[in-house]
Design a protein around this motif. Structure first.
Motif, short mmCIF file in Angstrom:
data_model
loop_
_atom_site.label_atom_id
_atom_site.label_comp_id
_atom_site.label_asym_id
_atom_site.label_seq_id
_atom_site.Cartn_x
_atom_site.Cartn_y
_atom_site.Cartn_z
N SER A 129 5.78 2.03 12.06
CA SER A 129 5.99 1.58 13.44
C SER A 129 6.49 2.74 14.31
CB SER A 129 7.03 0.46 13.49
OG SER A 129 6.69 -0.57 12.61
N ASP A 152 -4.48 5.05 13.91
CA ASP A 152 -3.35 4.59 13.10
C ASP A 152 -3.86 4.50 11.66
OD1 ASP A 152 -1.46 3.21 11.70
OD2 ASP A 152 -1.18 1.62 13.18
N TYR A 180 0.81 -1.24 0.00
CA TYR A 180 0.00 0.00 0.00
C TYR A 180 0.83 1.28 0.00
CZ TYR A 180 -1.44 -3.52 3.52
OH TYR A 180 -1.56 -4.66 4.26
N GLU A 225 -7.01 1.10 14.37
CA GLU A 225 -6.94 1.32 12.93
C GLU A 225 -8.38 1.66 12.53
OE1 GLU A 225 -4.56 -2.09 10.87
OE2 GLU A 225 -5.02 -2.70 12.92
N PHE A 276 -2.94 -4.32 14.07
CA PHE A 276 -1.50 -4.38 13.77
C PHE A 276 -0.98 -2.96 13.65
CE2 PHE A 276 2.22 -4.41 10.99
CZ PHE A 276 3.04 -5.21 11.77
N HIS A 277 0.06 -2.68 14.42
CA HIS A 277 0.59 -1.30 14.42
C HIS A 277 2.07 -1.24 14.15
CE1 HIS A 277 -3.29 0.18 15.83
NE2 HIS A 277 -3.31 -0.83 16.68
N LYS A 286 3.59 4.89 4.91
CA LYS A 286 3.33 4.14 3.67
C LYS A 286 3.13 5.05 2.46
CE LYS A 286 1.81 -0.19 5.73
NZ LYS A 286 2.61 -1.28 5.21
N MET A 332 -2.13 2.50 7.15
CA MET A 332 -2.64 1.77 5.99
C MET A 332 -3.80 2.51 5.34
SD MET A 332 -4.84 -0.47 4.43
CE MET A 332 -6.01 -1.05 5.64
N ASN A 344 8.95 5.48 9.69
CA ASN A 344 8.09 4.41 9.15
C ASN A 344 6.85 4.29 10.02
OD1 ASN A 344 8.71 2.52 11.42
ND2 ASN A 344 10.75 2.67 10.57
C1 LIG Z 1 -1.93 0.01 10.35
C2 LIG Z 1 -0.43 -0.15 10.34
N1 LIG Z 1 0.29 0.48 11.26
C3 LIG Z 1 1.62 0.39 11.29
C4 LIG Z 1 2.30 -0.40 10.37
C5 LIG Z 1 3.77 -0.49 10.43
O1 LIG Z 1 4.36 0.24 9.39
P1 LIG Z 1 5.85 -0.02 8.94
O2 LIG Z 1 5.90 -1.37 8.32
O3 LIG Z 1 6.14 1.08 7.97
O4 LIG Z 1 6.71 0.08 10.16
C6 LIG Z 1 1.58 -1.07 9.39
C7 LIG Z 1 2.27 -1.93 8.41
O5 LIG Z 1 1.69 -2.70 7.68
C8 LIG Z 1 0.17 -0.94 9.37
O6 LIG Z 1 -0.59 -1.58 8.45
#
Ligand SMILES: Cc1ncc(COP(=O)(O)O)c(C=O)c1O
Length: 421
Positions: free
Chosen positions: A111, A236, A51, A202, A142-143, A265, A239, A109
């Motif tokens: 995370s 969050d 994405y 999310e 998922f974060h 992203k 995505m 990023n």
């Molecule tokens: C909702 C969400 N938050 C955080 C992350 C983490 O992002 P990154 O992989 O850039 O650290 C993702 C990764 O898929 C995600 O989908």
């Protein structure tokens, strides 16, 4: 030796058990919605490379802007210095973020944007002289993979070695029409008993949980409760951000706007990594003080890198263009037509869509992350389509610039898969 063979000598890939999956396909070129491997075979990137590349790979508009920026200012420390790309980006981004967002904090990023949000929420209460250390998160969320982000994510078999080091988190079920009363009860009971700093979620789509979707009005009920208890809300949107749900941000579907938003992203269109944690003026003001230690002492070396800021600004310009807005409408409609055709197929258990995010669950028995997932992935790749099933869920989250012909090829490969498996 091929690239694929040379890869094995020194490289360690993410989320991979190398003993079971030693081969990694070498991609030498990407343009628009296509990836090309070292043998020249092409694949439609049906997930926009996790994405990110929503405006198409190696998009000329973005690459030209980035190339110019590279010649002018590559990087400068963002503590004590500032620069035009960051300032222009801030003006453009604040313009499209939910109205209450006023300040932007940079990191690298998704995370780290979540870790920043968690730290911000903990220090917000600390600065106000309140001891609040617990975070509430949604089950199956998922974060990310850094410690804070991993702690607030759903429990996973992969996190076994780290669980005892997690920060203090309580998880509540994702609200549905059926469970909303009990989820609210559980939420309120946690808020009454524990010193809760923030609630992270999310909004509307849980990406890594196989594009699991929930209703805006149900999440809104939880957000209203959180606000009553002065608990900061963290959306969050790593995505869901930037047009994928049919609005610039999924939070726009909600009445209650978050105190903090995480974005990454497609912020930079897959060109270079960057993330931002935005917040309200009220959150920011809590850090303003003559006491130095009440400031937010968090920083990454590449914070607000000018090249990344330039890429992000170009992406926002593209997102707001008529072309991309028309593409979003076109893909939404196209997925709806495909859904009408496929949803009653005997091997399709259920389907869902929000904006250009489309997912279907297969009526096939499997273990999550079991062998079926790999067989499906290989099937699609052999057919020139890059889709990465999550469990028994197939999802499409293609670049906005995908052509109708390419979309059709994705749909046909899914139909062919249904006949084969
Ligand atoms: C909702 C969400 N938050 C955080 C992350 C983490 O992002 P990154 O992989 O850039 O650290 C993702 C990764 O898929 C995600 O989908």
């Amino acid at each position: 030796m091929t690239l694929q063979e040379r890869d094995k000598k020194y490289l360690w890939h993410p989320l991979t058990q190398h003993k079971l999956h030693p081969e990694h396909l070498a991609i030498t070129r990407a343009k628009g919605s296509l990836l090309f491997d070292e043998n020249g075979k092409e694949y439609i990137d049906g997930i926009a490379s996790w994405y990110t590349c929503m405006y198409g790979h190696s998009n000329n508009y973005i690459t030209n802007k980035v190339a110019e920026q590279m010649k002018t200012l590559d990087h400068v420390v963002f503590a004590g210095f500032t620069h035009e790309p960051a300032i222009k980006l801030s003006e453009a981004l604040i313009n499209i973020l939910p109205n209450n967002q006023q300040k932007l904090f940079f990191s690298d990023n998704g995370s780290t944007s979540v870790d920043v949000a968690i730290k911000m929420s903990l220090q917000y209460h600390f600065n106000k002289g309140e001891k609040r250390g617990k975070i509430i998160a949604l089950e199956d969320g998922f974060h990310g993979d850094t410690f804070g982000a991993m702690s607030v994510s759903g429990l996973s078999v992969y996190n076994g070695p780290f669980e005892e080091f997690f920060i203090d988190v309580a998880r509540i079920p994702v609200p549905t029409e059926e469970n909303i009363d009990s989820v609210k009860e559980e939420f309120i009971s946690l808020l009454e008993k524990e010193n809760v700093a923030s609630f992270i979620y999310e909004p509307l789509v849980q990406g890594a949980a196989a594009m699991k979707m929930h209703k805006a009005h149900l999440l809104d009920e939880l957000l209203s409760i959180a606000k009553k208890y002065q608990v900061l809300t963290i959306a969050d949107e790593v995505m869901t951000g930037f047009g994928k749900t049919g609005k610039n941000f999924a939070s726009e579907y909600l009445i209650n706007q978050p105190d903090i938003i995480c974005i990454a992203k497609s912020l930079t269109g897959g060109m270079v990594p960057m993330a931002i944690t935005s917040c309200t003026q009220e959150v920011y003001n809590t850090f303003l003080c003559d006491d130095l230690t009440k400031g937010f002492f968090h920083g990454h070396t590449y914070s607000a890198n000018p090249i990344a800021c330039t890429a992000a600004l170009a992406c926002i310009e593209l997102l707001q263009s008529d072309e991309i807005q028309n593409d979003i409408e076109r893909i939404v409609k196209s997925h709806q037509d495909f859904d009408n055709k496929i949803k009653s197929h005997p091997k399709v258990a259920r389907t869902r869509q929000l904006g250009i995010i489309y997912a279907l669950d297969l009526a096939l028995e499997m273990e999550r992350y079991g062998d079926l997932r790999y067989r499906l992935f290989n099937f699609f790749m052999e057919n020139g389509v890059c889709l990465r099933p999550l469990g028994n869920t197939i999802y499409i989250l293609a670049p906005f610039v995908i052509t109708d012909k390419q979309l059709k090829k994705i749909y046909q490969s899914i139909e062919k898969m249904l006949d084969t498996f």
